[in-house]
Design an enzyme around this catalytic site. Sequence first.
Site, PDB file in Angstrom:
ATOM      1  N   CYS A 139     -40.683  41.038  -9.476  1.00 21.28           N
ATOM      2  CA  CYS A 139     -41.571  40.131  -9.349  1.00 21.28           C
ATOM      3  C   CYS A 139     -41.627  39.605  -7.942  1.00 21.28           C
ATOM      4  CB  CYS A 139     -41.711  39.106 -10.144  1.00 21.28           C
ATOM      5  SG  CYS A 139     -42.950  37.865  -9.828  1.00 21.28           S
ATOM      6  N   CYS A 142     -42.471  35.852  -7.376  1.00 19.51           N
ATOM      7  CA  CYS A 142     -41.675  35.110  -7.660  1.00 19.51           C
ATOM      8  C   CYS A 142     -40.365  34.935  -6.898  1.00 19.51           C
ATOM      9  CB  CYS A 142     -41.029  35.349  -9.133  1.00 19.51           C
ATOM     10  SG  CYS A 142     -42.457  36.076 -10.364  1.00 19.51           S
ATOM     11  N   ASP A 143     -39.962  36.154  -6.165  1.00 20.40           N
ATOM     12  CA  ASP A 143     -38.421  36.189  -5.728  1.00 20.40           C
ATOM     13  C   ASP A 143     -38.635  36.459  -4.231  1.00 20.40           C
ATOM     14  OD1 ASP A 143     -37.596  35.798  -8.298  1.00 20.40           O
ATOM     15  OD2 ASP A 143     -37.352  37.520  -8.778  1.00 20.40           O
TER      16      ASP A 143
END
Length: 315
Positions: A139, A142-143
Amino acid sequence: MSDNGIAREKCVIIGSGPAGYTAAVYASRANLQPLLFTGQEPGGQLMITTDVENYPGYPDGVMGPQMMDDFRKQAERFGTRVRMELITKVDFSGPVHKVWTEAGEEIHADSIIISTGASAKWLGLESEQHFMNKGVSACAVCDGFFFRGQELAIVGAGDTAAEEALYLSKLSPKVHMLVRRDEMRASKIMRDRVKSTENIQIHWNTEAVEVVGGEEVEGVRVVNNKTNEETVLDVKGFFVAIGHKPNTDIFKGWLDMDNAGYLVTQAKSTKTNIEGVFASGDAQDNIYRQAVTAAGTGCMAALDAERYLTEKQII
Ligand code: NDP
């Protein structure tokens, strides 16, 4: 209530990510006394995430597992019963819906909220598992932020990979995109955007064979599948964007789904094609796939279930 000794619930929630727990908070506060089955991975995809920095309300970020623990506690505070079990079979043929646990227990419910999520697909490399959350991620949104300023690699060639490569290109000086064929599956507009982005280098006919490093990712060994030439790209982050699989197999034959298995809901609601069955979270969303959007649809599903039960004079 019980049907001939079989437990009869007002509301059964299947799945325990942000969608399921949010549905549980709303359903329990509306006195639906929900029974929630966590499934095989209690907490869902957030349990394999480290820091979550994009969920509103956590100014300092929060660890994914901690956040899901908080969600669960909040649902339990209002009376949600959480069972760490998997639902393996459903029957939506009658007005009362039936579900079965893995152990074979049959449960009847007047409303069902599905929040079984989706699972990221992985390449299946041992090193990919080894470096999970230490530089390997599925992701970018997200990261990606954790790797800003570092060279990165992403594998995949669909719309998700294109979108994530573009996202990463704003954080990283260079993004290596590994495409296993000599063309990309992504839509033309996304392909064109990727190709015209200077700091994205597309490696055609290229596959990742090993993620390398010590404590954290330091590179990825790739092979050109036409020439068999191997090289190691010096990257600190390795993103896998080869698609997701919605966890909806048990609903096949009962609920409408698209070709990829995502549940189809009616516009501006969480209603499925079966009365009293509602779908929320990533099981019905292949576009946004964020914890906060999943939570939003979980809330919608509980409100839809409550309205349905009121209309049917069940509550
Ligand atoms: P897709 O299934 O469309 O693409 C998966 C990609 O991963 C393909 O390019 C495939 O390669 C590649 N791949 C699969 N397995 C491997 C492997 N083992 N090694 C290397 N590469 C691999 O998934 P997406 O998640 O990209 O998209 C899913 C759906 O969601 C699509 O319909 C897409 O259009 C849609 N979507 C829409 C968006 C939007 O409208 N904004 C954003 C994101 C997705 P190959 O091509 O060789 O098979």
